[in-house]
Structure formats: structure tokens, C-alpha cells
Design a protein around this motif. Structure first.
Motif, PDB file in Angstrom:
ATOM      1  N   VAL A  11     -13.861  -1.275   1.139  1.00  0.00           N
ATOM      2  CA  VAL A  11     -13.901  -0.647   2.457  1.00  0.00           C
ATOM      3  C   VAL A  11     -15.141   0.210   2.657  1.00  0.00           C
ATOM      4  O   VAL A  11     -15.757   0.185   3.723  1.00  0.00           O
ATOM      5  N   VAL A  12     -15.503   0.975   1.626  1.00  0.00           N
ATOM      6  CA  VAL A  12     -16.593   1.955   1.770  1.00  0.00           C
ATOM      7  C   VAL A  12     -17.888   1.387   1.166  1.00  0.00           C
ATOM      8  O   VAL A  12     -17.974   1.216  -0.049  1.00  0.00           O
ATOM      9  N   PRO A  13     -18.890   1.097   1.984  1.00  0.00           N
ATOM     10  CA  PRO A  13     -20.141   0.512   1.464  1.00  0.00           C
ATOM     11  C   PRO A  13     -20.826   1.375   0.406  1.00  0.00           C
ATOM     12  O   PRO A  13     -21.387   0.852  -0.557  1.00  0.00           O
ATOM     13  N   TYR A  14     -20.773   2.709   0.574  1.00  0.00           N
ATOM     14  CA  TYR A  14     -21.431   3.598  -0.388  1.00  0.00           C
ATOM     15  C   TYR A  14     -20.765   3.484  -1.760  1.00  0.00           C
ATOM     16  O   TYR A  14     -21.444   3.424  -2.787  1.00  0.00           O
ATOM     17  N   VAL A  15     -19.443   3.442  -1.774  1.00  0.00           N
ATOM     18  CA  VAL A  15     -18.718   3.296  -3.047  1.00  0.00           C
ATOM     19  C   VAL A  15     -19.006   1.925  -3.647  1.00  0.00           C
ATOM     20  O   VAL A  15     -19.196   1.792  -4.861  1.00  0.00           O
ATOM     21  N   ARG A  16     -19.039   0.898  -2.804  1.00  0.00           N
ATOM     22  CA  ARG A  16     -19.314  -0.457  -3.298  1.00  0.00           C
ATOM     23  C   ARG A  16     -20.683  -0.535  -3.958  1.00  0.00           C
ATOM     24  O   ARG A  16     -20.835  -1.127  -5.026  1.00  0.00           O
ATOM     25  N   ALA A  17     -21.674   0.080  -3.355  1.00  0.00           N
ATOM     26  CA  ALA A  17     -23.026   0.019  -3.900  1.00  0.00           C
ATOM     27  C   ALA A  17     -23.126   0.728  -5.244  1.00  0.00           C
ATOM     28  O   ALA A  17     -23.898   0.308  -6.119  1.00  0.00           O
ATOM     29  N   ASN A  18     -22.344   1.786  -5.434  1.00  0.00           N
ATOM     30  CA  ASN A  18     -22.425   2.560  -6.667  1.00  0.00           C
ATOM     31  C   ASN A  18     -21.472   2.074  -7.759  1.00  0.00           C
ATOM     32  O   ASN A  18     -21.836   2.077  -8.936  1.00  0.00           O
ATOM     33  N   LEU A  19     -20.283   1.675  -7.376  1.00  0.00           N
ATOM     34  CA  LEU A  19     -19.243   1.399  -8.360  1.00  0.00           C
ATOM     35  C   LEU A  19     -19.053  -0.079  -8.669  1.00  0.00           C
ATOM     36  O   LEU A  19     -18.712  -0.438  -9.800  1.00  0.00           O
ATOM     37  N   LEU A  29      -8.611  -1.341 -20.181  1.00  0.00           N
ATOM     38  CA  LEU A  29      -9.992  -1.836 -20.183  1.00  0.00           C
ATOM     39  C   LEU A  29     -10.036  -3.354 -20.032  1.00  0.00           C
ATOM     40  O   LEU A  29     -10.994  -3.910 -19.493  1.00  0.00           O
ATOM     41  N   GLY A  30      -8.996  -4.014 -20.512  1.00  0.00           N
ATOM     42  CA  GLY A  30      -8.992  -5.469 -20.467  1.00  0.00           C
ATOM     43  C   GLY A  30      -8.671  -6.047 -19.112  1.00  0.00           C
ATOM     44  O   GLY A  30      -9.239  -7.087 -18.736  1.00  0.00           O
ATOM     45  N   ILE A  31      -7.771  -5.409 -18.352  1.00  0.00           N
ATOM     46  CA  ILE A  31      -7.323  -6.049 -17.111  1.00  0.00           C
ATOM     47  C   ILE A  31      -7.623  -5.254 -15.842  1.00  0.00           C
ATOM     48  O   ILE A  31      -7.648  -5.833 -14.757  1.00  0.00           O
ATOM     49  N   ALA A  32      -7.853  -3.939 -15.945  1.00  0.00           N
ATOM     50  CA  ALA A  32      -8.116  -3.147 -14.735  1.00  0.00           C
ATOM     51  C   ALA A  32      -9.361  -3.627 -13.982  1.00  0.00           C
ATOM     52  O   ALA A  32      -9.322  -3.737 -12.746  1.00  0.00           O
ATOM     53  N   PRO A  33     -10.488  -3.924 -14.664  1.00  0.00           N
ATOM     54  CA  PRO A  33     -11.647  -4.427 -13.918  1.00  0.00           C
ATOM     55  C   PRO A  33     -11.368  -5.738 -13.189  1.00  0.00           C
ATOM     56  O   PRO A  33     -11.835  -5.942 -12.061  1.00  0.00           O
ATOM     57  N   PHE A  34     -10.591  -6.619 -13.818  1.00  0.00           N
ATOM     58  CA  PHE A  34     -10.243  -7.884 -13.158  1.00  0.00           C
ATOM     59  C   PHE A  34      -9.418  -7.625 -11.902  1.00  0.00           C
ATOM     60  O   PHE A  34      -9.666  -8.219 -10.842  1.00  0.00           O
ATOM     61  N   ILE A  35      -8.428  -6.745 -12.000  1.00  0.00           N
ATOM     62  CA  ILE A  35      -7.594  -6.434 -10.843  1.00  0.00           C
ATOM     63  C   ILE A  35      -8.430  -5.796  -9.740  1.00  0.00           C
ATOM     64  O   ILE A  35      -8.286  -6.127  -8.555  1.00  0.00           O
ATOM     65  N   ALA A  36      -9.323  -4.884 -10.109  1.00  0.00           N
ATOM     66  CA  ALA A  36     -10.178  -4.212  -9.124  1.00  0.00           C
ATOM     67  C   ALA A  36     -11.056  -5.217  -8.384  1.00  0.00           C
ATOM     68  O   ALA A  36     -11.186  -5.168  -7.152  1.00  0.00           O
ATOM     69  N   ARG A  37     -11.659  -6.144  -9.125  1.00  0.00           N
ATOM     70  CA  ARG A  37     -12.530  -7.138  -8.485  1.00  0.00           C
ATOM     71  C   ARG A  37     -11.733  -8.066  -7.578  1.00  0.00           C
ATOM     72  O   ARG A  37     -12.196  -8.463  -6.508  1.00  0.00           O
ATOM     73  N   ASP A  38     -10.513  -8.415  -7.991  1.00  0.00           N
ATOM     74  CA  ASP A  38      -9.685  -9.296  -7.173  1.00  0.00           C
ATOM     75  C   ASP A  38      -9.265  -8.604  -5.882  1.00  0.00           C
ATOM     76  O   ASP A  38      -9.295  -9.207  -4.802  1.00  0.00           O
ATOM     77  N   VAL A  52      -9.691   1.425  -6.915  1.00  0.00           N
ATOM     78  CA  VAL A  52     -11.110   1.070  -7.038  1.00  0.00           C
ATOM     79  C   VAL A  52     -11.432  -0.130  -6.167  1.00  0.00           C
ATOM     80  O   VAL A  52     -12.463  -0.169  -5.480  1.00  0.00           O
ATOM     81  N   GLY A  53     -10.555  -1.138  -6.153  1.00  0.00           N
ATOM     82  CA  GLY A  53     -10.802  -2.326  -5.352  1.00  0.00           C
ATOM     83  C   GLY A  53     -10.830  -2.039  -3.869  1.00  0.00           C
ATOM     84  O   GLY A  53     -11.705  -2.534  -3.144  1.00  0.00           O
ATOM     85  N   GLY A  78       0.399   0.190 -19.801  1.00  0.00           N
ATOM     86  CA  GLY A  78      -0.951  -0.336 -19.651  1.00  0.00           C
ATOM     87  C   GLY A  78      -1.133  -1.099 -18.355  1.00  0.00           C
ATOM     88  O   GLY A  78      -2.119  -0.897 -17.631  1.00  0.00           O
ATOM     89  N   VAL A  79      -0.180  -1.968 -18.020  1.00  0.00           N
ATOM     90  CA  VAL A  79      -0.282  -2.755 -16.790  1.00  0.00           C
ATOM     91  C   VAL A  79      -0.130  -1.856 -15.570  1.00  0.00           C
ATOM     92  O   VAL A  79      -0.830  -2.026 -14.563  1.00  0.00           O
ATOM     93  N   GLY A  80       0.771  -0.872 -15.650  1.00  0.00           N
ATOM     94  CA  GLY A  80       0.963   0.042 -14.529  1.00  0.00           C
ATOM     95  C   GLY A  80      -0.287   0.860 -14.224  1.00  0.00           C
ATOM     96  O   GLY A  80      -0.712   0.954 -13.065  1.00  0.00           O
ATOM     97  N   VAL A  81      -0.883   1.425 -15.263  1.00  0.00           N
ATOM     98  CA  VAL A  81      -2.119   2.198 -15.071  1.00  0.00           C
ATOM     99  C   VAL A  81      -3.233   1.296 -14.557  1.00  0.00           C
ATOM    100  O   VAL A  81      -4.005   1.675 -13.671  1.00  0.00           O
ATOM    101  N   SER A  82      -3.312   0.092 -15.086  1.00  0.00           N
ATOM    102  CA  SER A  82      -4.352  -0.855 -14.653  1.00  0.00           C
ATOM    103  C   SER A  82      -4.180  -1.217 -13.179  1.00  0.00           C
ATOM    104  O   SER A  82      -5.165  -1.318 -12.438  1.00  0.00           O
ATOM    105  N   ALA A  83      -2.927  -1.424 -12.752  1.00  0.00           N
ATOM    106  CA  ALA A  83      -2.677  -1.773 -11.359  1.00  0.00           C
ATOM    107  C   ALA A  83      -3.088  -0.638 -10.423  1.00  0.00           C
ATOM    108  O   ALA A  83      -3.700  -0.881  -9.374  1.00  0.00           O
ATOM    109  N   VAL A  84      -2.772   0.599 -10.809  1.00  0.00           N
ATOM    110  CA  VAL A  84      -3.134   1.756  -9.963  1.00  0.00           C
ATOM    111  C   VAL A  84      -4.653   1.898  -9.881  1.00  0.00           C
ATOM    112  O   VAL A  84      -5.224   2.042  -8.788  1.00  0.00           O
ATOM    113  N   ILE A  85      -5.316   1.841 -11.034  1.00  0.00           N
ATOM    114  CA  ILE A  85      -6.778   1.971 -11.049  1.00  0.00           C
ATOM    115  C   ILE A  85      -7.420   0.820 -10.287  1.00  0.00           C
ATOM    116  O   ILE A  85      -8.320   1.021  -9.457  1.00  0.00           O
ATOM    117  N   GLY A  86      -6.978  -0.397 -10.582  1.00  0.00           N
ATOM    118  CA  GLY A  86      -7.555  -1.568  -9.917  1.00  0.00           C
ATOM    119  C   GLY A  86      -7.359  -1.530  -8.419  1.00  0.00           C
ATOM    120  O   GLY A  86      -8.252  -1.913  -7.656  1.00  0.00           O
TER     121      GLY A  86
END
Length: 262
Positions: free
Chosen positions: A91-99, A135-144, A85-86, A74-82
Motif C-alpha cells: 500500500v505504501v510506496p515509501y515502505v515498499r521502496a525501503n523494505l 525466518l523460513g516462512i515469514a518472508p514468503f508470506i509477506a511477498r505473497d 509487512v506485506g 512459529g506459523v502464527g508469528v510468521s502470519a502476523v509479520i507477513g
């Protein structure tokens, strides 16, 4: 001296427990809320060193292996996704605006509330437990990670572009080397919630694991088993946190110095 000051609260907590346990057992020798250290020692001997009479396995190590495998996945998949996505959002304004708005909203959803849905969609097996952690930690990692990317000096991007670097070259040579320690630090901070989601999932639907064992014996008020399991989970979490901290310090010594300067 520093070590003694760090150990002192643990010694005081053990003394407080011992006094409270002795007082309760003096009033009621059959009290189960605060078992004596000798009773806890016998329980540890039973589930940590003796094979189970039903399965022939040593329960603590089987439960530990099951929980750690789920947590690592779970943590490994979350780290890769985060991470991906982060970086993309940073870096990419278009991705930032959508995602970015979607990730921000997703990070506000209580993952435990989604657990029944996950069990319905993915079943009661391993997938639902891993997805809950993601679902619990990937969004947090991505935002960080996104925040770290956005904090990078804009001059670095301009200089790289001036030298003819493409977006991919900027990501690989400028962004990733500076973001990696922040990613590991975000994983460190997410270990606590990850354990919480794992224990909750194992308590509801599992046949092994540390969380499963705790909630299995709670119906018998078996504090002699619950307390050592809780301490063991805490020790595992601490060792994982310490390992990541040492990794950051060794692999990225400049990161700790930069945080101290800030």
C-alpha cells in the motif's frame, strides 16, 4: 468413484511395502529396514498407548504436543509479520521502496544454514526453533500478501480516496478484506517448509518433539518407530492443510470462485 481413485495410490503403496517387507524378512528375519505390519503395530502400541518406563509419559502425545506448540507459535508469528509487512509494502510506496528489497533478499537465505547462528544467539531452547520457522516462512508470506495487494484494482483505491478515505481506512475497508483469504492460503502453502524447519531444529537440539524422537531412534535403526512417526507427521500436516482450506471456503467463498475463474 472419485474417492476410490484418490485412495487407490495409498492402497498400492501399502501393497508394495507389504510385498517388499515380506521378501526382505523371508531372506533375513532380523531385517530392520522394512519391518512387518505386526512389528509396527506393536511399536505403535508401545509408544502411543503405554506410559514410558523412564518418564511415565506416553511418548507420542508428549512429542506431538511439543511439536504442535512450536509449530503453532512459529506459523502464527510468521502470519502476523507477513501480513503487516506485506500490506505495508503493497500500500505504501515509501515502505515498499525501503523494505521490499530486504524481504526479497531475506527470502533467498536458506534458513537451515542460519540454525547454528540461531542456537548461538538464542540458545538451545524454544526461541531458536520458533525463530527458525519465522525466518523460513515469514518472508514468503509477506511477498505473497504484497503481491495480492498490488493486484487489487487500482480503481478501488481511487474511488476510496475520492470518497475521502484516509490511508488507514483504505487498508482496513478495502485491502484487508480482500487480502485475508490470500494470507490463509499463503499459510497453507508454507506448512510444508514450516514442518521441515521444525523437524530439523528438534533433531539437532531438543529433548522432546516428533523430530527429536525420529532422530533419537535412528541410531538403533528403529524403523518400527520412525515409519509411524513419519506417517503421523504427514497426517497432522494434511489435517492442518484441510482445516485451513475449509476455513477459506467457508469464510471467503468468493475467493475460491475467483481462483476458478482465473
Amino acid at each position: 468413484m472419485k474417492l476410490m481413485l484418490g485412495i487407490l495410490p495409498f492402497i498400492l503403496a501399502l501393497l508394495a511395502y507389504m510385498i517388499a517387507s515380506d521378501m526382505r524378512l523371508a531372506e533375513n528375519a532380523g531385517d530392520k529396514l522394512l519391518p512387518s505390519f505386526s512389528s509396527i503395530g506393536e511399536a505403535i502400541q508401545r509408544f502411543a498407548f503405554e506410559p514410558s518406563k523412564r518418564t511415565g509419559e506416553i511418548l507420542l502425545w508428549v512429542d506431538t504436543a511439543s511439536s504442535l506448540s512450536r509449530l503453532a507459535m512459529g506459523v502464527g508469528v510468521s502470519a502476523v509479520i507477513g501480513f503487516f509487512v506485506g500490506v505495508a509494502c503493497g500500500v505504501v510506496p515509501y515502505v515498499r521502496a525501503n523494505l521490499s528489497p530486504f524481504v526479497r533478499v531475506l527470502s533467498m537465505v536458506p534458513p537451515i544454514a542460519l540454525l547454528p547462528i540461531l542456537f548461538i544467539v538464542f540458545g538451545l531452547g524454544e526461541v531458536s526453533k520458533v525463530v527458525l520457522i519465522v525466518l523460513g516462512i515469514a518472508p514468503f508470506i509477506a511477498r505473497d500478501v504484497q503481491q495480492r495487494v498490488e493486484e487489487l484494482p487500482h480503481e478501488q483505491m481511487i474511488k476510496a480516496q475520492t470518497l475521502g478515505a484516509s490511508t488507514w481506512q483504505i487498508i482496513i475497508r478495502v485491502v484487508i478484506p480482500q487480502v485475508m483469504p490470500r494470507l490463509l492460503n499463503a499459510v497453507r502453502l508454507s506448512l510444508g517448509p514450516a514442518w521441515l524447519f521444525l523437524i530439523a531444529a528438534e533433531a539437532i537440539a531438543s529433548t522432546d518433539g516428533l523430530g527429536y524422537r525420529i532422530f533419537l531412534v535412528r541410531r538403533y535403526l528403529d524403523m518400527e518407530t520412525i515409519l509411524p512417526y513419519v506417517v503421523w507427521i504427514t497426517l497432522l500436516a494434511y489435517l492442518m492443510d484441510l482445516g485451513l482450506k475449509k476455513t477459506i471456503r467457508v469464510a471467503f467463498p468468493w475467493f475460491e470462485g475467483k481462483r476458478d475463474d482465473a
